[in-house]
Design a protein around this motif. Structure first.
Motif, mmCIF file in Angstrom:
data_model
loop_
_atom_site.group_PDB
_atom_site.id
_atom_site.type_symbol
_atom_site.label_atom_id
_atom_site.label_comp_id
_atom_site.label_asym_id
_atom_site.label_seq_id
_atom_site.Cartn_x
_atom_site.Cartn_y
_atom_site.Cartn_z
ATOM 1 N N LEU A 210 0.804 -1.226 0.000
ATOM 2 C CA LEU A 210 0.000 0.000 0.000
ATOM 3 C C LEU A 210 0.839 1.279 0.000
ATOM 4 O O LEU A 210 0.591 2.174 -0.828
ATOM 5 C CB LEU A 210 -0.956 -0.019 1.195
ATOM 6 N N PRO A 211 1.844 1.444 0.917
ATOM 7 C CA PRO A 211 2.654 2.666 0.851
ATOM 8 C C PRO A 211 3.454 2.782 -0.438
ATOM 9 O O PRO A 211 3.678 3.892 -0.930
ATOM 10 C CB PRO A 211 3.592 2.535 2.072
ATOM 11 N N VAL A 212 3.885 1.644 -0.991
ATOM 12 C CA VAL A 212 4.635 1.658 -2.251
ATOM 13 C C VAL A 212 3.748 2.145 -3.384
ATOM 14 O O VAL A 212 4.145 3.006 -4.187
ATOM 15 C CB VAL A 212 5.188 0.246 -2.554
ATOM 16 N N PHE A 213 2.533 1.621 -3.463
ATOM 17 C CA PHE A 213 1.601 2.052 -4.509
ATOM 18 C C PHE A 213 1.223 3.524 -4.334
ATOM 19 O O PHE A 213 1.086 4.261 -5.315
ATOM 20 C CB PHE A 213 0.343 1.183 -4.489
ATOM 21 N N LEU A 214 1.042 3.941 -3.084
ATOM 22 C CA LEU A 214 0.742 5.351 -2.822
ATOM 23 C C LEU A 214 1.874 6.247 -3.311
ATOM 24 O O LEU A 214 1.635 7.302 -3.908
ATOM 25 C CB LEU A 214 0.513 5.553 -1.319
ATOM 26 N N TYR A 215 3.105 5.825 -3.059
ATOM 27 C CA TYR A 215 4.296 6.574 -3.491
ATOM 28 C C TYR A 215 4.308 6.738 -5.007
ATOM 29 O O TYR A 215 4.411 7.865 -5.531
ATOM 30 C CB TYR A 215 5.528 5.837 -2.974
ATOM 31 N N TYR A 216 4.169 5.634 -5.744
ATOM 32 C CA TYR A 216 4.276 5.708 -7.197
ATOM 33 C C TYR A 216 3.066 6.380 -7.834
ATOM 34 O O TYR A 216 3.209 7.131 -8.806
ATOM 35 C CB TYR A 216 4.475 4.313 -7.778
ATOM 36 N N PHE A 217 1.866 6.135 -7.295
ATOM 37 C CA PHE A 217 0.671 6.723 -7.888
ATOM 38 C C PHE A 217 0.423 8.155 -7.415
ATOM 39 O O PHE A 217 -0.550 8.772 -7.848
ATOM 40 C CB PHE A 217 -0.548 5.838 -7.617
ATOM 41 N N SER A 218 1.278 8.677 -6.545
ATOM 42 C CA SER A 218 1.225 10.109 -6.229
ATOM 43 C C SER A 218 1.885 10.928 -7.336
ATOM 44 O O SER A 218 1.712 12.149 -7.402
ATOM 45 C CB SER A 218 1.937 10.381 -4.899
ATOM 46 N N GLY A 219 2.663 10.252 -8.201
ATOM 47 C CA GLY A 219 3.321 10.946 -9.307
ATOM 48 C C GLY A 219 4.662 11.537 -8.955
ATOM 49 O O GLY A 219 5.300 12.169 -9.804
ATOM 50 N N LYS A 220 5.155 11.310 -7.728
ATOM 51 C CA LYS A 220 6.416 11.923 -7.324
ATOM 52 C C LYS A 220 7.593 11.386 -8.128
ATOM 53 O O LYS A 220 8.471 12.156 -8.537
ATOM 54 C CB LYS A 220 6.642 11.690 -5.824
ATOM 55 N N ILE A 221 7.633 10.082 -8.348
ATOM 56 C CA ILE A 221 8.753 9.515 -9.102
ATOM 57 C C ILE A 221 8.716 9.997 -10.546
ATOM 58 O O ILE A 221 9.754 10.263 -11.160
ATOM 59 C CB ILE A 221 8.751 7.975 -9.029
ATOM 60 N N ALA A 222 7.499 10.159 -11.108
ATOM 61 C CA ALA A 222 7.368 10.687 -12.467
ATOM 62 C C ALA A 222 7.811 12.144 -12.512
ATOM 63 O O ALA A 222 8.470 12.578 -13.466
ATOM 64 C CB ALA A 222 5.924 10.558 -12.944
ATOM 65 N N CYS A 223 7.476 12.911 -11.468
ATOM 66 C CA CYS A 223 7.904 14.312 -11.408
ATOM 67 C C CYS A 223 9.424 14.421 -11.300
ATOM 68 O O CYS A 223 10.031 15.354 -11.837
ATOM 69 C CB CYS A 223 7.259 15.011 -10.213
#
Length: 428
Positions: A210-223
């Motif tokens: 759950l925290p991993v998915f939240l991290y990636y789907f927040s868009g931070k890594i894409a930003c």
């Protein structure tokens, strides 16, 4: 590219760690980085760069597999959180330094820095002692006791943790020995199926994801990866885009260290929910702000855009970024650990690769306003699930966390007699 090549690596890397130990796995990862970096530095075309990135699959797979094992097994519960969050912060140090070198110097200088850092790491791996948890799973309880006391001391909490560890593994080895004698031709398949449907396996896996998915789907890594393109589209200025990219990278690193300090004082669950909520709020505000600019309701301002991006970065850095690795490491069960980190690494790298690949599609077809709205809604969904189901893991041993999830206490204290306290042979 490395995210996709990491998916098959995530299958066999935990198996190597289970069969040969954490130390051998760390050496393998160090050699992989060294070889990939040499290819990167000597590359003269796009083919060599692709090969270099693809060969980093072992390293990418290790971030949420071997890291989970090492950081959770070598550190005491009291200090485990700060070590795990500091480890997460180093990833964005690398992004910041690489972007700075690429902006002001020749990009091959990145390879020189990586070579120096990896050489130091690779040499240090040869002097590592083996994990006490791995030694216990192999029945080497005397060595396990010595290493555990050298790493975590001999206080009451440490001795209780060691006691539970040895009792648990002795029981497990006895059950495993009895099961082996009854193993059929399809015993391994049946065993795997029993593992994945076990509550001791799938519940921690869901919680850790759950925290991993939240991290990636927040868009931070894409930003972080597409920061230059994002800021360029928002500001329509290439010079401001480079400046904004480096400012955001610096703010990200600072935000992660702020989060590291905060994690010493508040619980994992509370910190994750509070700062993730703030990050989702900034995503919605960014989307509304960019929609207003699109419909000519207001005029765009570089400093307002940068301020909102900084607020989003700090919030996500203090929440899911530094806590994703911490929660994954703390929720990884001692039993079935290889299967656990294997499945978690496959899930993580699949989601990472997917979000990185779909981001340019979102930028092109929905604009920056629609992209931020998509990430805000996606992160909000995972945040609600975390609020309802995520357990607390701070300052608990791996055994205690597993017992709290399953609701079964299997290892009362005082069943075994530990080695007498003495100076470990590992001490200097």
């Amino acid at each position: 590219m490395s995210a996709y090549s990491a998916i098959p690596c995530a299958i066999f890397l935990p198996m190597i760690a289970f069969r040969f130990g954490r130390k051998i796995c760390l050496i393998l990862v160090g050699l992989d980085i060294l070889i990939a970096n040499i290819i990167f530095y000597c590359s003269t075309g796009i083919i060599q760069l692709i090969i270099s990135q693809a060969s980093l699959g072992i390293h990418t797979a290790s971030l949420l597999s071997i890291t989970v094992m090492v950081m959770s097994e070598y550190t005491s519960p009291k200090y485990r959180g700060i070590f795990l969050t500091l480890k997460a912060a180093t990833f964005f140090w690398g992004i910041w330094v690489s972007n700075a070198i690429g902006t002001f110097f020749h990009w091959k200088n990145i390879g020189i820095l990586i070579f120096v850092c990896d050489t130091y790491n690779l040499i240090s791996f040869f002097f590592f002692c083996e994990s006490p948890y791995w030694l216990a799973t192999k029945g080497r309880f005397d060595e396990c006791t010595e290493v555990h006391r050298w790493l975590k001391g001999t206080n009451e909490d440490s001795e209780n943790e060691l006691d539970k560890l040895i009792v648990s593994q002795k029981d497990h080895l006895n059950l495993k020995k009895n099961a082996f004698s009854k193993q059929t031709k399809h015993g391994h398949i049946i065993k795997f199926l029993k593992v994945i449907i076990s509550k001791e396996f799938y519940k921690p896996l869901v919680f850790a994801s759950l925290p991993v998915f939240l991290y990636y789907f927040s868009g931070k890594i894409a930003c972080a990866v597409y920061a230059l393109d994002i800021i360029k589209k928002i500001t329509s200025s290439e010079q401001m885009a480079y400046e904004g990219m480096l400012i955001l990278d610096g703010v990200t690193v600072v935000g992660m260290y702020i989060g590291c300090a905060i994690c010493r004082f508040i619980s994992r669950r509370k910190q994750l929910i509070l700062f993730s909520s703030a990050g989702v709020s900034f995503l919605y505000i960014l989307s509304i702000y960019l929609y207003l600019i699109k419909f000519n309701t207001i005029s765009g301002n570089y400093y307002v855009s940068l301020f909102l991006l900084m607020g989003f970065s700090i919030s996500i850095c203090c929440g899911p970024i530094i806590l994703a690795a911490a929660c994954s490491a703390e929720l990884a069960p001692l039993r079935y650990r290889s299967y656990f980190v294997c499945c978690l690494a496959i899930l993580t790298n699949t989601v990472l690769a997917t979000t990185l690949k779909i981001s340019p599609f979102l930028f092109k077809n929905f604009g920056m306003h629609g992209t931020f709205l998509f990430y805000g809604i996606s992160a909000n969904v995972f945040l609600c699930i975390i609020y309802k189901y995520m357990p607390e893991t701070k300052d608990k041993t791996i055994q205690e966390i597993q017992e709290s999830i399953t609701g079964v206490s299997k290892n009362p204290l005082g069943k075994i007699e530990l080695l007498p306290l003495q100076k470990p042979k590992y001490s200097k």
